[in-house]
Design a protein around this motif. Structure first.
Motif, PDB file in Angstrom:
ATOM      1  N   ILE A  79       0.836  -1.198   0.000  1.00 28.89           N
ATOM      2  CA  ILE A  79       0.000   0.000   0.000  1.00 28.89           C
ATOM      3  C   ILE A  79       0.873   1.250   0.000  1.00 28.89           C
ATOM      4  CG2 ILE A  79      -1.639   1.302   1.389  1.00 28.89           C
ATOM      5  CD1 ILE A  79      -2.803  -1.404   2.209  1.00 28.89           C
TER       6      ILE A  79
ATOM      7  N   LEU B  83      -7.079 -10.148 -13.736  1.00 29.08           N
ATOM      8  CA  LEU B  83      -8.262 -10.930 -14.093  1.00 29.08           C
ATOM      9  C   LEU B  83      -8.037 -12.415 -13.838  1.00 29.08           C
ATOM     10  CD1 LEU B  83      -9.610  -9.243 -17.298  1.00 29.08           C
ATOM     11  CD2 LEU B  83     -10.714  -9.439 -15.102  1.00 29.08           C
ATOM     12  N   LEU B  86      -8.582 -13.036 -10.268  1.00 27.30           N
ATOM     13  CA  LEU B  86     -10.005 -12.971  -9.959  1.00 27.30           C
ATOM     14  C   LEU B  86     -10.721 -14.215 -10.471  1.00 27.30           C
ATOM     15  CD1 LEU B  86     -11.316 -10.657  -8.507  1.00 27.30           C
ATOM     16  CD2 LEU B  86     -12.236  -9.895 -10.652  1.00 27.30           C
ATOM     17  N   TYR B  97     -17.068 -22.024  -2.183  1.00 24.39           N
ATOM     18  CA  TYR B  97     -16.559 -20.854  -1.486  1.00 24.39           C
ATOM     19  C   TYR B  97     -15.697 -20.012  -2.405  1.00 24.39           C
ATOM     20  CZ  TYR B  97     -18.040 -22.307   3.119  1.00 24.39           C
ATOM     21  OH  TYR B  97     -18.779 -22.636   4.200  1.00 24.39           O
ATOM     22  N   PHE B  98     -15.795 -18.702  -2.238  1.00 21.14           N
ATOM     23  CA  PHE B  98     -14.911 -17.780  -2.931  1.00 21.14           C
ATOM     24  C   PHE B  98     -13.493 -17.970  -2.398  1.00 21.14           C
ATOM     25  CE2 PHE B  98     -13.385 -13.264  -3.187  1.00 21.14           C
ATOM     26  CZ  PHE B  98     -13.238 -13.270  -4.547  1.00 21.14           C
ATOM     27  N   LEU B  99     -12.508 -17.926  -3.285  1.00 23.09           N
ATOM     28  CA  LEU B  99     -11.097 -18.085  -2.916  1.00 23.09           C
ATOM     29  C   LEU B  99     -10.783 -19.468  -2.341  1.00 23.09           C
ATOM     30  CD1 LEU B  99     -10.094 -14.709  -1.217  1.00 23.09           C
ATOM     31  CD2 LEU B  99      -9.019 -15.686  -3.198  1.00 23.09           C
ATOM     32  N   LEU B 100     -11.627 -20.456  -2.668  1.00 25.76           N
ATOM     33  CA  LEU B 100     -11.405 -21.791  -2.108  1.00 25.76           C
ATOM     34  C   LEU B 100     -10.220 -22.463  -2.791  1.00 25.76           C
ATOM     35  CD1 LEU B 100     -12.732 -23.976  -0.226  1.00 25.76           C
ATOM     36  CD2 LEU B 100     -13.679 -24.906  -2.306  1.00 25.76           C
ATOM     37  N   ASN B 101      -9.456 -23.190  -2.017  1.00 25.99           N
ATOM     38  CA  ASN B 101      -8.345 -23.952  -2.575  1.00 25.99           C
ATOM     39  C   ASN B 101      -8.908 -25.272  -3.089  1.00 25.99           C
ATOM     40  OD1 ASN B 101      -5.925 -25.012  -3.184  1.00 25.99           O
ATOM     41  ND2 ASN B 101      -4.977 -24.476  -1.238  1.00 25.99           N
TER      42      ASN B 101
ATOM     43  N   MET C   1     -23.989 -22.567   7.119  1.00 22.56           N
ATOM     44  CA  MET C   1     -24.016 -21.259   6.463  1.00 22.56           C
ATOM     45  C   MET C   1     -25.300 -21.115   5.654  1.00 22.56           C
ATOM     46  SD  MET C   1     -21.319 -19.685   3.807  1.00 22.56           S
ATOM     47  CE  MET C   1     -22.156 -20.413   2.417  1.00 22.56           C
ATOM     48  N   ASN C   6     -24.102 -16.238   0.052  1.00 23.18           N
ATOM     49  CA  ASN C   6     -23.233 -16.300  -1.117  1.00 23.18           C
ATOM     50  C   ASN C   6     -23.172 -15.003  -1.894  1.00 23.18           C
ATOM     51  OD1 ASN C   6     -21.943 -18.787  -1.259  1.00 23.18           O
ATOM     52  ND2 ASN C   6     -23.882 -19.784  -1.726  1.00 23.18           N
ATOM     53  N   PRO C   9     -19.507 -12.152  -1.338  1.00 26.64           N
ATOM     54  CA  PRO C   9     -18.292 -11.873  -2.106  1.00 26.64           C
ATOM     55  C   PRO C   9     -18.564 -11.253  -3.473  1.00 26.64           C
ATOM     56  CG  PRO C   9     -18.698 -14.206  -2.046  1.00 26.64           C
ATOM     57  CD  PRO C   9     -19.654 -13.588  -1.108  1.00 26.64           C
ATOM     58  N   LEU C  10     -19.798 -11.409  -3.978  1.00 29.23           N
ATOM     59  CA  LEU C  10     -20.100 -10.884  -5.306  1.00 29.23           C
ATOM     60  C   LEU C  10     -19.909  -9.383  -5.369  1.00 29.23           C
ATOM     61  CD1 LEU C  10     -23.245 -12.892  -6.383  1.00 29.23           C
ATOM     62  CD2 LEU C  10     -20.928 -13.117  -7.201  1.00 29.23           C
ATOM     63  N   VAL C  13     -16.279  -9.056  -6.159  1.00 29.01           N
ATOM     64  CA  VAL C  13     -15.851  -9.689  -7.409  1.00 29.01           C
ATOM     65  C   VAL C  13     -16.351  -8.902  -8.608  1.00 29.01           C
ATOM     66  CG1 VAL C  13     -16.055 -11.736  -8.822  1.00 29.01           C
ATOM     67  CG2 VAL C  13     -15.809 -11.963  -6.385  1.00 29.01           C
ATOM     68  N   LEU C  16     -14.614  -5.350  -8.955  1.00 29.20           N
ATOM     69  CA  LEU C  16     -13.202  -5.445  -9.344  1.00 29.20           C
ATOM     70  C   LEU C  16     -13.072  -5.981 -10.765  1.00 29.20           C
ATOM     71  CD1 LEU C  16     -11.165  -6.844  -6.340  1.00 29.20           C
ATOM     72  CD2 LEU C  16     -11.044  -4.624  -7.356  1.00 29.20           C
ATOM     73  N   GLY C  17     -13.846  -7.036 -11.074  1.00 29.47           N
ATOM     74  CA  GLY C  17     -13.789  -7.609 -12.414  1.00 29.47           C
ATOM     75  C   GLY C  17     -14.154  -6.587 -13.462  1.00 29.47           C
ATOM     76  N   TYR C  63     -20.050 -14.946   5.784  1.00 28.71           N
ATOM     77  CA  TYR C  63     -19.422 -15.711   4.717  1.00 28.71           C
ATOM     78  C   TYR C  63     -17.956 -15.908   5.070  1.00 28.71           C
ATOM     79  CZ  TYR C  63     -18.422 -17.243   0.016  1.00 28.71           C
ATOM     80  OH  TYR C  63     -18.063 -17.985  -1.061  1.00 28.71           O
ATOM     81  N   ASN C  64     -17.508 -17.148   5.099  1.00 34.86           N
ATOM     82  CA  ASN C  64     -16.096 -17.404   5.378  1.00 34.86           C
ATOM     83  C   ASN C  64     -15.359 -17.537   4.055  1.00 34.86           C
ATOM     84  OD1 ASN C  64     -16.908 -17.600   8.009  1.00 34.86           O
ATOM     85  ND2 ASN C  64     -17.142 -19.825   7.882  1.00 34.86           N
ATOM     86  N   VAL C  65     -14.461 -16.595   3.783  1.00 34.41           N
ATOM     87  CA  VAL C  65     -13.766 -16.625   2.502  1.00 34.41           C
ATOM     88  C   VAL C  65     -12.820 -17.813   2.468  1.00 34.41           C
ATOM     89  CG1 VAL C  65     -12.180 -15.381   1.020  1.00 34.41           C
ATOM     90  CG2 VAL C  65     -13.944 -14.161   2.229  1.00 34.41           C
ATOM     91  N   GLY C  66     -12.885 -18.579   1.365  1.00 31.30           N
ATOM     92  CA  GLY C  66     -12.006 -19.725   1.196  1.00 31.30           C
ATOM     93  C   GLY C  66     -12.264 -20.826   2.196  1.00 31.30           C
ATOM     94  N   SER C  67     -13.442 -20.810   2.818  1.00 34.46           N
ATOM     95  CA  SER C  67     -13.870 -21.798   3.816  1.00 34.46           C
ATOM     96  C   SER C  67     -12.883 -21.933   4.974  1.00 34.46           C
ATOM     97  CB  SER C  67     -14.135 -23.167   3.179  1.00 34.46           C
ATOM     98  OG  SER C  67     -12.946 -23.872   2.983  1.00 34.46           O
ATOM     99  N   PHE C 134      -8.127  -5.765   9.428  1.00 31.11           N
ATOM    100  CA  PHE C 134      -7.058  -5.406   8.497  1.00 31.11           C
ATOM    101  C   PHE C 134      -7.570  -5.376   7.064  1.00 31.11           C
ATOM    102  CE2 PHE C 134      -3.159  -5.818   6.085  1.00 31.11           C
ATOM    103  CZ  PHE C 134      -2.409  -4.842   6.694  1.00 31.11           C
ATOM    104  N   VAL C 138      -7.347  -2.493   4.128  1.00 26.73           N
ATOM    105  CA  VAL C 138      -6.910  -2.662   2.744  1.00 26.73           C
ATOM    106  C   VAL C 138      -7.945  -2.089   1.778  1.00 26.73           C
ATOM    107  CG1 VAL C 138      -6.415  -4.363   0.974  1.00 26.73           C
ATOM    108  CG2 VAL C 138      -5.468  -4.639   3.221  1.00 26.73           C
ATOM    109  N   LEU C 191      -7.540 -10.545  14.555  1.00 30.23           N
ATOM    110  CA  LEU C 191      -7.885  -9.446  13.671  1.00 30.23           C
ATOM    111  C   LEU C 191      -9.360  -9.428  13.334  1.00 30.23           C
ATOM    112  CD1 LEU C 191      -4.880  -9.466  11.226  1.00 30.23           C
ATOM    113  CD2 LEU C 191      -5.493  -7.658  12.771  1.00 30.23           C
TER     114      LEU C 191
END
Lengths: 111, 150, 501
Positions: A79, B83, B86, B97-101, C1, C6, C9-10, C13, C16-17, C63-67, C134, C138, C191
């Motif tokens: 940042i 992109l 994203l 899940y978003f950002l899921l591995n 959940m 859901n 996060p849209l 996304v 930004l997209g 919503y838990n990002v990335g589970s 945090f 950002v 955090l």
């Protein structure tokens, strides 16, 4: 003790921003203050005689430093990069228009 | 022809740059691709890649660096990196899940492991490398344009 | 959940997209940026209305990002307050996107404008829905950095100077926020905002949380342009292109300043009498200083910028009071101010578009040549000054009644006084700019293009009918939920934590 150094560095940066007249020096002041905060984050995670938080195949997991503040510091560095680059771009453009870096001569607007 | 040689810095700098730019670029790729098993990662690798191009530009002048990576291409690649990140993140929706591995984690400490982390690293590296180079160009072109006006 | 979560996060996304797609394809298709801007902001508006509905059903969406389970991972939380802010932000963003298509024809790079615009929207949406402190920082920086570039978009002398000042002050402000976050982390070792609230509750009051509160007031107060930290606003807002002034004044200072301050003070640090007194004092100070500075201004947009400071003071006065009615009035005024201040900035942009000047002394009789702009400006001015049937009146009334209820007669008197001063100041605007004889020096003046008129008319219509939001039925759906979140205070955080585990 080392926190005090951090504070001194931060105050130096703020002093530089408030007191200096040259735009470039002001930008350097923001960078110094930014680094003071980053340093603060790194110190937060530090442990006495801790080792870096990197997992390798044959290392024992004990007495690691807290790596979350390090990640935060990395983010704040990024940042800071964005801030610095936009400040420098603005400073270049200001020099183009006003032909000076002296903030006391750049005051056409009254806040 | 003579004019071409005068651009940029002295012969010594040019020679050293010719020798080092390639290894620096490769080192950037190494850091980038091992981000998930050792210190480093997308941002650091991207910065090193950008430094290779910036060094070329400083030593040889802007024309020859642009021959390697034109300005429009830099900003195009930057957007592509963003992109890509994203899209990878969005693909996590397939797993709910978003950002899921969503790829198998594999064995630790191997190059092909940690699921999508290396892919994220590559996307970030592309984005940061091109983006940093684009910032550098933007700052430097501003100055060049002004000198041309005089 | 809950499945409805859901949508969380849209918000990030899509915006930004859209921003990256625009900057990828701007060179190839001429009308792509405008179309994409409209589509993205329109979708966000629909999604945020859906969020209000979902919050009505389930109260809190997590919503838990990335589970990753919190407090390890990042959570996105939509509750009543978030949903309220989402609707405000995205409604204004959509209308401003409509407006800025024709307006930005005069500038060179429409693609870059819309890309930055969507980045700013993404940052604001992110700030509003995130549950991680945090991550909040950002997103705040994403929105601010996009706004610095947008303020300097015209690259004239004044734009650059204003933007430099704004960037520098923001940089210092964000350093203080960052220090505050660091201190909080060192104290609580987490955090996640709900988790921090829990940890603070267990450890009891300490000087650390006071210190953090001071840093947050400095940092976020700077973003919200509370009075001791307001120096950047009267320069930055007039210098930006009109749609961006509307965006900055209408929603940016609210989602980055007011929302974050309220969220952190009420739901994380815990509100007490000290904080309440400080917020109310700062609010009253901004209110008075803003309006007194505004009344002597001759630059149309500068006058509006000073009024933004003054109206933010009202919002803080209401919310800082801490009673249910006060919070309700503050939030209602926040929404109303977004609507009518954006409308006023769009009007000033329309005047500048047609008459090429911002100096009130050089205008005159514009209402004859620009009927739509004149009429909408009249509605907005009456609304901001608090003339009865319009929305501004109701929210100010609620705030004043709440102040009287709480026995704060001094503040109530001040609020009435500032309202009268506002009326005087806008009477001046209407008289010099739109009323009176047509000033022939302006030459041939035409009404602005249809899309700009459309956007202004919709905002004016919201001004007229917005008053009903303050009444019983509608209040429960929209404002009541948002106010409820703040009243619950720390208990709300405990509830979020309960929902997670």
């Amino acid at each position: 003790m080392i926190y005090l150094l951090c504070l001194i560095l931060f105050c130096l940066g703020i002093y530089c921003i408030v007191r200096k007249r040259n735009i470039i020096k002001i930008i350097i002041g923001t960078i110094i203050a930014q680094y003071a905060v980053n340093l603060f984050f790194i110190i937060l995670g530090y442990r006495r005689e801790g080792r870096s938080a990197i997992l390798s195949p044959n290392a024992r997991i004990e007495n690691m430093v807290d790596m979350l503040p390090q990640a935060l510091a990395l983010t704040s560095i990024i940042i800071g990069l964005a801030f610095t680059s936009i400040l420098i771009a603005l400073a270049l453009r200001i020099y183009e228009k006003y032909k000076t870096f002296d903030v006391t001569k750049i005051k056409e607007l009254q806040g | 022809m003579n004019n071409e040689k005068d651009k940029g810095m002295s012969l010594i700098v040019k020679t050293v740059t010719r020798l080092t730019a390639g290894p620096i670029f490769l080192y950037g790729i190494y850091i980038l691709s091992h981000g998930h098993v050792s210190p480093g990662g997308g941002f650091v690798g991207g910065v090193i890649i950008a430094l290779a191009f910036i060094q070329l530009m400083l030593a040889y002048g802007k024309e020859s660096a642009f021959k390697k990576l034109p300005r429009a291409a830099a900003s195009f690649i930057e957007n592509l990196g963003a992109l890509m990140f994203l899209a990878l993140a969005g693909l996590g929706f397939t797993g709910g899940y978003f950002l899921l591995n969503f790829i198998g984690k594999g064995e630790p400490f191997r190059l092909f492991s940690a699921g999508i982390m290396p892919l994220y690293n590559i996307a970030i590296g592309v984005k940061v490398g091109a983006g940093l180079f684009a910032i550098f160009i933007a700052l430097i072109l501003l100055r060049i344009n002004r000198e041309d006006d005089r | 959940m809950i499945a409805a979560a859901n949508i969380a996060p849209l918000f990030i996304v899509i915006s930004l997209g859209g921003a990256f797609l625009i900057s990828l394809l701007e060179k190839r298709m001429k009308h792509f940026p405008y179309a994409m801007g409209l589509i993205v902001t329109g979708m966000l508006l629909i999604l945020s209305l859906a969020a209000v509905k979902a919050v009505g059903l389930y109260r809190i969406l997590i919503y838990n990002v990335g589970s990753w389970k919190p407090p390890l991972g990042i959570t996105l939380v939509i509750d009543g307050f978030s949903a309220f802010m989402l609707v405000t932000v995205n409604l204004i963003a959509f209308l401003i996107a409509i407006y800025s298509g024709p307006y930005m024809e005069r500038y060179t790079s429409k693609g870059k404008f819309f890309a930055l615009f969507l980045l700013m929207v993404a940052g604001m949406n992110g700030v509003v829905i995130t549950g991680d402190i945090f991550n909040l920082f950002v997103f705040l920086e994403i929105a601010s950095i996009a706004s610095f570039a947008l303020v300097a978009f015209g690259t004239g002398r004044h734009e650059l100077e204003a933007s430099f000042k704004y960037t520098l002050m923001s940089a210092v402000g964000s350093l203080f926020i960052l220090l505050g976050i660091g201190l909080l982390y060192s104290f609580t070792s987490t955090l996640n905002m709900a988790d921090i609230a829990c940890a603070l509750l267990q450890k009891g009051k300490s000087n650390i949380s006071l210190m953090v509160a001071v840093m947050f007031i400095m940092g976020f107060g700077l973003k919200a342009a509370l009075v001791p930290f307001h120096g950047w606003l009267p320069d930055a807002h007039p210098s930006a292109p009109a749609p961006i002034s509307a965006m900055l004044s209408g929603v940016l200072i609210k989602s980055l300043g007011v929302y974050t301050l309220c969220r952190l003070f009420f739901n994380v640090l815990g509100m007490d009498a000290k904080f309440s007194a400080v917020l109310m004092f700062l609010g009253a100070l901004s209110m008075t200083v803003g309006v007194f500075s505004a009344i002597g201004q001759w630059d149309f947009k500068r006058l509006l910028a000073y009024h933004s400071i003054s109206q933010i003071g009202y919002v803080f006065l209401g919310i800082g009071l801490g009673t249910p009615l006060g919070i309700l009035g503050g939030l209602f005024h926040l929404f109303n101010h977004s609507v009518f201040k954006s409308l006023l900035f769009l009007n000033s942009g329309a005047v500048e578009y047609a008459a090429k000047t911002r100096d009130l002394r050089k205008m005159g009789g514009l209402a004859q040549k620009m009927p739509v702009t004149g009429a909408t400006a009249l509605v907005a001015s009456m609304s901001i000054a608090g003339i009865p049937p319009l929305n501004g009146f109701w929210s100010k009334l609620i705030i004043i009644v709440a102040l009287v209820d709480a026995g704060r007669f001094g503040y109530a008197f001040l609020a009435v006084l500032v309202s009268i001063m506002t009326l005087a100041s806008f009477a001046k605007v209407m008289k010099y700019a739109f009323g009176g004889e047509f000033n022939t020096n302006l030459g041939d003046i035409k009404e602005v293009p249809g899309l700009m008129r459309l956007s202004m008319t919709i905002l004016a219509a919201i001004c007229v009918i917005g008053g009903i939001l303050g009444f019983a039925g509608a209040r429960e759906i929209f404002l009541g939920k948002a106010g409820g979140v703040l009243q619950e205070g720390i208990n709300h955080s405990l509830m979020i934590l309960g929902g997670i585990k």
